[in-house]
Write an enzyme that holds these catalytic residues in place. Sequence first.
Site, short mmCIF file in Angstrom:
data_model
loop_
_atom_site.label_atom_id
_atom_site.label_comp_id
_atom_site.label_asym_id
_atom_site.label_seq_id
_atom_site.Cartn_x
_atom_site.Cartn_y
_atom_site.Cartn_z
N GLN A 166 0.76 -1.06 0.07
CA GLN A 166 0.04 0.10 -0.10
C GLN A 166 0.95 1.26 0.11
O GLN A 166 1.10 1.97 0.98
CB GLN A 166 -0.87 -0.02 1.44
CG GLN A 166 -1.93 1.19 1.11
CD GLN A 166 -2.96 0.88 0.16
OE1 GLN A 166 -3.61 -0.02 -0.04
NE2 GLN A 166 -3.41 1.78 -0.27
N PHE A 167 1.33 1.60 -1.14
CA PHE A 167 2.32 2.80 -1.11
C PHE A 167 1.67 4.15 -0.97
O PHE A 167 2.18 5.11 -0.44
CB PHE A 167 2.83 2.97 -2.79
CG PHE A 167 2.04 3.32 -3.88
CD1 PHE A 167 1.91 4.99 -3.76
CD2 PHE A 167 1.03 2.67 -4.41
CE1 PHE A 167 0.97 5.44 -4.87
CE2 PHE A 167 0.50 3.39 -5.32
CZ PHE A 167 0.29 4.74 -5.65
N THR A 168 0.36 4.11 -0.94
CA THR A 168 -0.39 5.40 -0.66
C THR A 168 -0.53 5.69 0.88
O THR A 168 -0.56 6.85 1.35
CB THR A 168 -1.97 5.36 -1.14
OG1 THR A 168 -2.41 4.36 -0.29
CG2 THR A 168 -2.13 5.19 -2.36
#
Length: 147
Positions: free
Chosen positions: A78-80
């Site tokens: 989950q890069f966000t």
Amino acid sequence: MKAVVQRVKKTTLKVEGELISEIEKGLVVYLGVSVGDVKESADYLAKKICNMRIFEDENGKMNLAVKDVGGEILVVSQFTLLADTSHGNRPGFTEAERPEPANEMYEYFVSLVQNEYGITAKKGVFGADMQIEQHNDGPVTILMEKK
């Protein structure tokens, strides 16, 4: 490295309508890899998450870890989680690691959960557009970070 840990009763993860992963009782870990993260950060978070006592015992107290209740862990890249929202209305992601090293760290984290702690770990598809149906338990949500 950042993680959002949620206690769940059931979670399914699909990509383009195809079921990729499913867990019953356990944890969903959304894992964000920062630029420059090292294996020691993954070691620390894996140990804390796998041993975190956030499941209820026979007295209704959060006193059991995921392994104690026979739970599984679904790890979702989950890069966000690394969004910078300090300027304007469009988040920036300059703190998120590039895809190749981020995926290596993600895979390393999953291997720790399985091999070091003996917990069944399932995955999403790195970089894919995933649809996740999650039945939170509690809800219990823990935010964690290790630099």
